[in-house]
Design a protein around this motif. Sequence first.
Motif, PDB file in Angstrom:
ATOM      1  N   ILE A   1       0.842  -1.198   0.000  1.00  0.00           N
ATOM      2  CA  ILE A   1       0.000   0.000   0.000  1.00  0.00           C
ATOM      3  C   ILE A   1       0.877   1.248   0.000  1.00  0.00           C
ATOM      4  O   ILE A   1       0.615   2.217  -0.728  1.00  0.00           O
ATOM      5  CB  ILE A   1      -0.945  -0.008   1.220  1.00  0.00           C
ATOM      6  CG1 ILE A   1      -2.039  -1.064   1.023  1.00  0.00           C
ATOM      7  CG2 ILE A   1      -1.583   1.367   1.429  1.00  0.00           C
ATOM      8  CD1 ILE A   1      -2.864  -1.335   2.271  1.00  0.00           C
ATOM      9  N   SER A   2       1.936   1.226   0.809  1.00  0.00           N
ATOM     10  CA  SER A   2       2.855   2.362   0.853  1.00  0.00           C
ATOM     11  C   SER A   2       3.519   2.587  -0.505  1.00  0.00           C
ATOM     12  O   SER A   2       3.653   3.723  -0.968  1.00  0.00           O
ATOM     13  CB  SER A   2       3.907   2.122   1.935  1.00  0.00           C
ATOM     14  OG  SER A   2       4.755   3.240   2.072  1.00  0.00           O
ATOM     15  N   LEU A   3       3.915   1.503  -1.166  1.00  0.00           N
ATOM     16  CA  LEU A   3       4.552   1.625  -2.486  1.00  0.00           C
ATOM     17  C   LEU A   3       3.587   2.142  -3.546  1.00  0.00           C
ATOM     18  O   LEU A   3       3.967   2.905  -4.434  1.00  0.00           O
ATOM     19  CB  LEU A   3       5.105   0.264  -2.913  1.00  0.00           C
ATOM     20  CG  LEU A   3       6.441  -0.176  -2.320  1.00  0.00           C
ATOM     21  CD1 LEU A   3       6.788  -1.578  -2.795  1.00  0.00           C
ATOM     22  CD2 LEU A   3       7.551   0.795  -2.693  1.00  0.00           C
ATOM     23  N   LEU A   4       2.323   1.719  -3.464  1.00  0.00           N
ATOM     24  CA  LEU A   4       1.340   2.106  -4.481  1.00  0.00           C
ATOM     25  C   LEU A   4       1.090   3.604  -4.516  1.00  0.00           C
ATOM     26  O   LEU A   4       0.665   4.146  -5.539  1.00  0.00           O
ATOM     27  CB  LEU A   4       0.021   1.371  -4.235  1.00  0.00           C
ATOM     28  CG  LEU A   4       0.002  -0.125  -4.583  1.00  0.00           C
ATOM     29  CD1 LEU A   4      -1.304  -0.759  -4.123  1.00  0.00           C
ATOM     30  CD2 LEU A   4       0.194  -0.335  -6.088  1.00  0.00           C
ATOM     31  N   THR A   5       1.357   4.294  -3.394  1.00  0.00           N
ATOM     32  CA  THR A   5       1.095   5.738  -3.366  1.00  0.00           C
ATOM     33  C   THR A   5       1.957   6.500  -4.369  1.00  0.00           C
ATOM     34  O   THR A   5       1.608   7.616  -4.756  1.00  0.00           O
ATOM     35  CB  THR A   5       1.357   6.297  -1.951  1.00  0.00           C
ATOM     36  OG1 THR A   5       2.713   6.007  -1.571  1.00  0.00           O
ATOM     37  CG2 THR A   5       0.412   5.668  -0.926  1.00  0.00           C
ATOM     38  N   SER A   6       3.071   5.905  -4.808  1.00  0.00           N
ATOM     39  CA  SER A   6       3.934   6.596  -5.772  1.00  0.00           C
ATOM     40  C   SER A   6       3.250   6.811  -7.115  1.00  0.00           C
ATOM     41  O   SER A   6       3.665   7.660  -7.905  1.00  0.00           O
ATOM     42  CB  SER A   6       5.233   5.803  -5.976  1.00  0.00           C
ATOM     43  OG  SER A   6       4.972   4.529  -6.552  1.00  0.00           O
TER      44      SER A   6
ATOM     45  N   ALA B   1      -9.720   8.607   2.061  1.00  0.00           N
ATOM     46  CA  ALA B   1     -11.171   8.403   2.050  1.00  0.00           C
ATOM     47  C   ALA B   1     -11.535   7.117   1.309  1.00  0.00           C
ATOM     48  O   ALA B   1     -12.384   6.335   1.763  1.00  0.00           O
ATOM     49  CB  ALA B   1     -11.862   9.600   1.402  1.00  0.00           C
ATOM     50  N   TRP B   2     -10.895   6.894   0.176  1.00  0.00           N
ATOM     51  CA  TRP B   2     -11.130   5.670  -0.595  1.00  0.00           C
ATOM     52  C   TRP B   2     -10.748   4.445   0.222  1.00  0.00           C
ATOM     53  O   TRP B   2     -11.460   3.441   0.239  1.00  0.00           O
ATOM     54  CB  TRP B   2     -10.325   5.734  -1.885  1.00  0.00           C
ATOM     55  CG  TRP B   2     -10.228   4.457  -2.670  1.00  0.00           C
ATOM     56  CD1 TRP B   2      -9.108   3.756  -2.952  1.00  0.00           C
ATOM     57  CD2 TRP B   2     -11.307   3.741  -3.293  1.00  0.00           C
ATOM     58  NE1 TRP B   2      -9.395   2.641  -3.702  1.00  0.00           N
ATOM     59  CE2 TRP B   2     -10.744   2.608  -3.941  1.00  0.00           C
ATOM     60  CE3 TRP B   2     -12.682   3.945  -3.390  1.00  0.00           C
ATOM     61  CZ2 TRP B   2     -11.507   1.694  -4.639  1.00  0.00           C
ATOM     62  CZ3 TRP B   2     -13.451   3.030  -4.093  1.00  0.00           C
ATOM     63  CH2 TRP B   2     -12.863   1.915  -4.703  1.00  0.00           C
TER      64      TRP B   2
ATOM     65  N   VAL C   1      -8.554  -2.242  -2.341  1.00  0.00           N
ATOM     66  CA  VAL C   1      -8.779  -3.678  -2.124  1.00  0.00           C
ATOM     67  C   VAL C   1      -7.789  -4.228  -1.098  1.00  0.00           C
ATOM     68  O   VAL C   1      -8.167  -4.961  -0.174  1.00  0.00           O
ATOM     69  CB  VAL C   1      -8.654  -4.448  -3.459  1.00  0.00           C
ATOM     70  CG1 VAL C   1      -8.713  -5.955  -3.209  1.00  0.00           C
ATOM     71  CG2 VAL C   1      -9.768  -4.025  -4.415  1.00  0.00           C
ATOM     72  N   LEU C   2      -6.512  -3.865  -1.254  1.00  0.00           N
ATOM     73  CA  LEU C   2      -5.492  -4.348  -0.321  1.00  0.00           C
ATOM     74  C   LEU C   2      -5.754  -3.868   1.105  1.00  0.00           C
ATOM     75  O   LEU C   2      -5.509  -4.594   2.071  1.00  0.00           O
ATOM     76  CB  LEU C   2      -4.101  -3.898  -0.767  1.00  0.00           C
ATOM     77  CG  LEU C   2      -3.503  -4.615  -1.982  1.00  0.00           C
ATOM     78  CD1 LEU C   2      -2.191  -3.958  -2.389  1.00  0.00           C
ATOM     79  CD2 LEU C   2      -3.279  -6.085  -1.684  1.00  0.00           C
TER      80      LEU C   2
END
Length: 302
Positions: free
Chosen positions: A22-27, A39-40, A222-223
Motif C-alpha cells: 500500500i505504501s509503495l502504491l502511493t507513488s 477516504a477511498w 482492495v489491499l
Amino acid sequence: MAQTTKSGVSASVSASVMFGLISLLTSELSAFTSEEVTAWRIVCIVVLMAVFFTVHRDWDAIGRLIRRILHDPRRIVVLLGCSAMVTAQIWVFIWGPMHGHALDVSLGYFLMPLVVVAAGRFLFKDRLDRWQWVAVALAAVAVIIEVLIVGGFSWPTALVGFGYPVYFAVRRAAGMDDVRVFWLEMLLAAPFALWLLSQGDVAGTLARQAGPAWWSFVMLGVLSGVAMMLYILASGRLNLTLFGMLSYLEPVLLFAAALLLGEQLLTADLFVYTVIAAALACMLISGLLPLLRRGRSGRLLR
C-alpha cells in the motif's frame, strides 16, 4: 492447533506485506490528494470488513456491541474520539509516502510497539521481563538521541509512535479493545470519507489516468480491506506473543518501501534506527523464549 497457528502466521505475514505494498502504491497516485486516497481506503475497509463479518455471521455480536455502547454515554465519547484518532493514523500512513515522509512514518511504526509496552507497564501495571525492560530503556535512548541530535521527532513520527499508544490505551481502559469496535470507528468515519470523495472529481481523474495509476488506486482500496481482514484472522488464530512478534514485520517493510520510493537515510536517522532495531530485537527475544521453553517442555513430556 498446528494447522491453525500456521494459517495465522500466513495471514499475519500476508497482511504486513500488503501494508508495505500500500505504501509503495502511493507513488502512482500523485493525481489524487492524500485525503482522497485516505477516504477511498476507509470506504473499502468498511465494505470489505462488512463482507468478512457476513461470512463469519458476526452481525448479532455487532448488534449487541452497538446496544452496549449506546447505553453508556462514556463509551459513545470514547468511540467518537477513537474514530478520530485512528482516522488520523490512516491518513498519515498515506500522507507520508505521498509527501516524502515515508521514513518518518516508518520510524513511528518502529517506535510504536515499544511505547505501547511502556504504556502497558506504567498505565496498566503490566509486568515486564528483563528483555522488555531493556527494550523500553533502548527506546528511551532513541528518543533522547532524536531530541538532542535532530531537535525532536518529526510530527508524522510523533503522531504514529505516540498517537497509536494513546489510541490503544484509551480503548483498553474503556473495555473496547475489539476488532468490531474498529469497524464501528471506520463506519463513523465513512460519511466524511464519502463526502471527501464527492467533493473532488475522483471518477474523472481516474478516467484520465494511465493504466498504472488506475490500477494502483483500485488495488490500494482492495489491499486495505483484505489486509485488515487477514490481520483480524491472524489475531484470532495466534497467541498474543506470536501475534505481537509478527507485527514487527510491518515497520521493516515500510522502511524498505521508503527506501524504494527514493528517500535518503541520514546518519542521525541511521543511529536512531539502529537503537530501535536493537530494542525490537530484545522484544523478539522476550517473545521467543517462552515459546522455546514450551517447545522444550513438550518434547520432554513425550
